[in-house]
Design a protein around this motif. Structure first.
Motif, PDB file in Angstrom:
ATOM      1  N   ASN A 182       0.822  -1.208   0.000  1.00  0.00           N
ATOM      2  CA  ASN A 182       0.000   0.000   0.000  1.00  0.00           C
ATOM      3  C   ASN A 182       0.860   1.265   0.000  1.00  0.00           C
ATOM      4  O   ASN A 182       1.809   1.356   0.777  1.00  0.00           O
ATOM      5  CB  ASN A 182      -0.869   0.058   1.275  1.00  0.00           C
ATOM      6  CG  ASN A 182      -1.665  -1.202   1.465  1.00  0.00           C
ATOM      7  OD1 ASN A 182      -1.104  -2.251   1.722  1.00  0.00           O
ATOM      8  ND2 ASN A 182      -2.970  -1.100   1.312  1.00  0.00           N
ATOM      9  N   GLY A 183       0.491   2.161  -0.860  1.00  0.00           N
ATOM     10  CA  GLY A 183       1.131   3.480  -0.856  1.00  0.00           C
ATOM     11  C   GLY A 183       2.548   3.512  -1.413  1.00  0.00           C
ATOM     12  O   GLY A 183       3.240   4.523  -1.292  1.00  0.00           O
ATOM     13  N   GLY A 185       3.442   3.704  -4.396  1.00  0.00           N
ATOM     14  CA  GLY A 185       3.525   4.625  -5.538  1.00  0.00           C
ATOM     15  C   GLY A 185       3.170   3.943  -6.848  1.00  0.00           C
ATOM     16  O   GLY A 185       3.558   4.413  -7.921  1.00  0.00           O
ATOM     17  N   LYS A 186       2.385   2.871  -6.772  1.00  0.00           N
ATOM     18  CA  LYS A 186       2.029   2.104  -7.983  1.00  0.00           C
ATOM     19  C   LYS A 186       1.248   2.957  -8.990  1.00  0.00           C
ATOM     20  O   LYS A 186       1.643   3.067 -10.145  1.00  0.00           O
ATOM     21  CB  LYS A 186       1.186   0.871  -7.618  1.00  0.00           C
ATOM     22  CG  LYS A 186       1.922  -0.164  -6.802  1.00  0.00           C
ATOM     23  CD  LYS A 186       1.049  -1.342  -6.445  1.00  0.00           C
ATOM     24  CE  LYS A 186      -0.081  -0.999  -5.500  1.00  0.00           C
ATOM     25  NZ  LYS A 186       0.343  -0.454  -4.178  1.00  0.00           N
ATOM     26  N   LYS A 192       3.071   7.902 -14.702  1.00  0.00           N
ATOM     27  CA  LYS A 192       4.346   8.379 -15.270  1.00  0.00           C
ATOM     28  C   LYS A 192       4.779   7.488 -16.434  1.00  0.00           C
ATOM     29  O   LYS A 192       5.305   7.966 -17.441  1.00  0.00           O
ATOM     30  CB  LYS A 192       5.436   8.352 -14.194  1.00  0.00           C
ATOM     31  CG  LYS A 192       5.244   9.334 -13.036  1.00  0.00           C
ATOM     32  CD  LYS A 192       6.377   9.076 -12.034  1.00  0.00           C
ATOM     33  CE  LYS A 192       6.200   9.784 -10.725  1.00  0.00           C
ATOM     34  NZ  LYS A 192       7.195   9.347  -9.731  1.00  0.00           N
ATOM     35  N   ARG A 213      -9.111   0.024  -3.023  1.00  0.00           N
ATOM     36  CA  ARG A 213      -8.915   1.291  -2.292  1.00  0.00           C
ATOM     37  C   ARG A 213      -9.864   2.357  -2.836  1.00  0.00           C
ATOM     38  O   ARG A 213      -9.953   2.573  -4.053  1.00  0.00           O
ATOM     39  CB  ARG A 213      -7.472   1.769  -2.419  1.00  0.00           C
ATOM     40  CG  ARG A 213      -7.265   3.158  -1.776  1.00  0.00           C
ATOM     41  CD  ARG A 213      -5.833   3.580  -1.688  1.00  0.00           C
ATOM     42  NE  ARG A 213      -5.164   3.752  -2.949  1.00  0.00           N
ATOM     43  CZ  ARG A 213      -5.182   4.861  -3.687  1.00  0.00           C
ATOM     44  NH1 ARG A 213      -5.946   5.898  -3.335  1.00  0.00           N
ATOM     45  NH2 ARG A 213      -4.479   4.939  -4.794  1.00  0.00           N
ATOM     46  N   GLY A 265      -2.825  -2.248  -3.309  1.00  0.00           N
ATOM     47  CA  GLY A 265      -1.679  -2.486  -2.439  1.00  0.00           C
ATOM     48  C   GLY A 265      -1.976  -3.629  -1.482  1.00  0.00           C
ATOM     49  O   GLY A 265      -3.109  -3.797  -1.034  1.00  0.00           O
ATOM     50  N   VAL A 353      11.338  10.018  -8.723  1.00  0.00           N
ATOM     51  CA  VAL A 353      11.956  11.087  -7.941  1.00  0.00           C
ATOM     52  C   VAL A 353      11.021  12.290  -7.791  1.00  0.00           C
ATOM     53  O   VAL A 353      11.460  13.434  -7.839  1.00  0.00           O
ATOM     54  CB  VAL A 353      13.316  11.513  -8.552  1.00  0.00           C
ATOM     55  CG1 VAL A 353      14.398  10.497  -8.314  1.00  0.00           C
ATOM     56  CG2 VAL A 353      13.178  11.765 -10.055  1.00  0.00           C
TER      57      VAL A 353
HETATM   58  N1  LIG Z   1       7.817  12.388  -3.416  1.00  0.00           N
HETATM   59  C1  LIG Z   1       7.335  11.376  -4.140  1.00  0.00           C
HETATM   60  N2  LIG Z   1       6.077  10.963  -3.929  1.00  0.00           N
HETATM   61  C2  LIG Z   1       5.603   9.929  -4.666  1.00  0.00           C
HETATM   62  C3  LIG Z   1       6.402   9.279  -5.638  1.00  0.00           C
HETATM   63  N3  LIG Z   1       5.641   8.294  -6.182  1.00  0.00           N
HETATM   64  C4  LIG Z   1       4.448   8.336  -5.579  1.00  0.00           C
HETATM   65  N4  LIG Z   1       4.395   9.329  -4.656  1.00  0.00           N
HETATM   66  C5  LIG Z   1       3.306   9.711  -3.758  1.00  0.00           C
HETATM   67  O1  LIG Z   1       3.030   8.621  -2.875  1.00  0.00           O
HETATM   68  C6  LIG Z   1       1.654   8.581  -2.530  1.00  0.00           C
HETATM   69  C7  LIG Z   1       1.104   7.189  -2.817  1.00  0.00           C
HETATM   70  O2  LIG Z   1       1.173   6.991  -4.207  1.00  0.00           O
HETATM   71  P1  LIG Z   1       0.156   6.042  -4.998  1.00  0.00           P
HETATM   72  O3  LIG Z   1       0.557   6.060  -6.404  1.00  0.00           O
HETATM   73  O4  LIG Z   1      -1.264   6.393  -4.669  1.00  0.00           O
HETATM   74  O5  LIG Z   1       0.513   4.672  -4.315  1.00  0.00           O
HETATM   75  P2  LIG Z   1      -0.176   3.234  -4.527  1.00  0.00           P
HETATM   76  O6  LIG Z   1       0.911   2.246  -4.396  1.00  0.00           O
HETATM   77  O7  LIG Z   1      -0.945   3.221  -5.788  1.00  0.00           O
HETATM   78  O8  LIG Z   1      -1.134   3.201  -3.278  1.00  0.00           O
HETATM   79  P3  LIG Z   1      -2.259   2.070  -2.911  1.00  0.00           P
HETATM   80  O9  LIG Z   1      -3.223   2.046  -4.022  1.00  0.00           O
HETATM   81  O10 LIG Z   1      -2.841   2.571  -1.634  1.00  0.00           O
HETATM   82  O11 LIG Z   1      -1.551   0.809  -2.704  1.00  0.00           O
HETATM   83  C8  LIG Z   1       0.991   9.672  -3.354  1.00  0.00           C
HETATM   84  O12 LIG Z   1       0.834  10.807  -2.551  1.00  0.00           O
HETATM   85  C9  LIG Z   1       1.983   9.945  -4.474  1.00  0.00           C
HETATM   86  O13 LIG Z   1       1.889  11.252  -4.979  1.00  0.00           O
HETATM   87  C10 LIG Z   1       7.760   9.741  -5.834  1.00  0.00           C
HETATM   88  O14 LIG Z   1       8.565   9.227  -6.636  1.00  0.00           O
HETATM   89  N5  LIG Z   1       8.162  10.789  -5.050  1.00  0.00           N
END
Ligand SMILES: Nc1nc2c(ncn2[C@@H]2O[C@H](COP(=O)(O)OP(=O)(O)OP(=O)(O)O)[C@@H](O)[C@H]2O)c(=O)[nH]1
Length: 379
Positions: A182-183, A185-186, A192, A213, A265, A353
């Motif tokens: 979870n979280g 950044g998937k 991207k 989610r 996640g 990044v």
């Molecule tokens: N600073 C920074 N933040 C990032 C990066 N990649 C993702 N984020 C942030 O991390 C948070 C979670 O990103 P998501 O893409 O929603 O993550 P996820 O894995 O899809 O989350 P779940 O669906 O809950 O599993 C968001 O606030 C994004 O903007 C990165 O490379 N740098």
């Protein structure tokens, strides 16, 4: 090896570097001259000297080359800023080492400490320290510069083995299944990637496979809108395997180049959720026996050594074929990449990044190591 030999080896290294720099200066100068000539020519059509297709193409190529050089420089500077946290740790230690005239015990202690505090981890740090001590004592090295170069070279070697870019031209559609905790950044990484592949001239379709989610489907749709890429969705709580099946089917009929599937996640130790991913792989194979062509694990670079466990368990359930490390711009200490490279032979495809659509870079071992180490210690 005698001190004389060591010194001369180091001098060769330095003079080689100098020669390369001089050569690149000459090439840049030549390039600039040709571009100035090209600009002075003003009117291409009427100028008989350069109104020749071959010259025109050559000049165009030079333009492109210079554009790429500038872009590369900007990218490198950006990467350096974004990796500042780790660079500060490494260079703080390196500054201390360089304040010493000769190698002594405290130099090794400092290197070990800076590797550990940069998240390189005990396993990989031990390997690096064993290598350094062996080299220093067997070759009777007493100067500081060689140890700095040996450290940098060793760290570069770790990363080089996992610098394997993703080849996406091999299947049509090329199916990428994105997984992670979870979280991590998937969804952001998928956005991207969509941007990146579209800019490379490929057609892309996204599967909103995170039906668990709240807000995940909408988040992916926003990325789809932003990058002008179609997103296949079903209702909240739908079976993710079914969403991904629909997407592949639609991509096949529309001759789309790349399908990127989001998944929700999950903690790597929750077996039923990991089995759900296995089901997605099985369903994908019904439409395309060779797919998914990439099972991409997204990991949060700021999670420290915890990611080692994540990779182990995800890899146990699914055969992970590529890794993306996100959030290297934040509090992450980039040392974790060395541990990953050392402990798993899984290619690192990209690094994240930032949160914006262009904040994803192809992973390059030299650029990463250069962004972490400042070369100005070597006189
Ligand atoms: N600073 C920074 N933040 C990032 C990066 N990649 C993702 N984020 C942030 O991390 C948070 C979670 O990103 P998501 O893409 O929603 O993550 P996820 O894995 O899809 O989350 P779940 O669906 O809950 O599993 C968001 O606030 C994004 O903007 C990165 O490379 N740098």
């Amino acid at each position: 090896m005698s001190n004389f030999k060591k010194l001369s080896l180091f001098s060769i290294f330095k003079s080689k570097n100098k020669n390369n720099k001089d050569r690149s200066k000459i090439t840049t100068q030549k390039l600039n001259d040709q571009l100035i000539n090209h600009a002075n020519a003003n009117n291409f059509e009427n100028n008989s000297k350069i109104n020749d297709k071959k010259t025109f193409t050559q000049v165009q190529n030079l333009d492109k080359l210079q554009y790429n050089n500038i872009n590369k420089k900007n990218f490198f500077n950006k990467l350096k800023v974004q990796l500042s946290k780790t660079r500060k740790i490494i260079n703080f230690g390196i500054n201390y080492i360089f304040s010493k005239k000769k190698i002594d015990h405290s130099v090794f202690e400092t290197i070990e400490e800076l590797l550990l505090t940069s998240d390189v981890g005990i396993h990989t740090t031990t390997k690096i320290m064993q290598y350094l001590t062996k080299e220093v004592y067997c070759n009777n090295i007493q100067e500081i510069n060689p140890i700095y170069l040996m450290l940098k070279k060793k760290m570069y070697k770790f990363l080089k083995t996992v610098e394997i870019p993703l080849q996406i031209n091999t299947y049509n559609p090329f199916i990428i299944l994105v997984v992670g905790v979870n979280g991590a950044g998937k969804t952001t990484t998928i956005g991207k990637l969509a941007m990146k592949y579209k800019e490379e001239g490929k057609s892309v379709m996204l599967a909103a496979g995170d039906t668990f989610r709240a807000g995940a489907i909408e988040q992916l749709c926003l990325w789809g809108k932003d990058t002008k890429v179609p997103v296949v969705t079903q209702h909240f709580g739908a079976d993710p395997a079914s969403v991904i099946f629909d997407t592949i089917q639609s991509a096949q009929s529309k001759k789309i180049d790349i399908v990127i599937a989001d998944t929700s996640g999950r903690l790597q130790n929750k077996e039923p959720l990991m089995n759900e991913l296995k089901k997605i792989v099985k369903v994908t194979k019904k439409l395309n026996a060779t797919g998914p062509h990439e099972i991409m694990l997204v990991i949060d670079g700021s999670s420290g050594q915890n990611v080692i466990r994540q990779i182990k368990l995800f890899n146990k359930f699914l055969k992970i074929t590529g890794i993306v490390i996100t959030k290297l711009d934040g509090t992450a200490k980039g040392g974790i990449l060395f541990a990953i490279a050392d402990m798993f032979s899984i290619p690192i495809r990209y690094i994240g990044v930032g949160e914006k659509k262009h904040d994803l870079y192809n992973f390059s071992s030299t650029e990463f190591v250069d962004a972490l180490f400042l070369n100005n210690h070597i006189k």
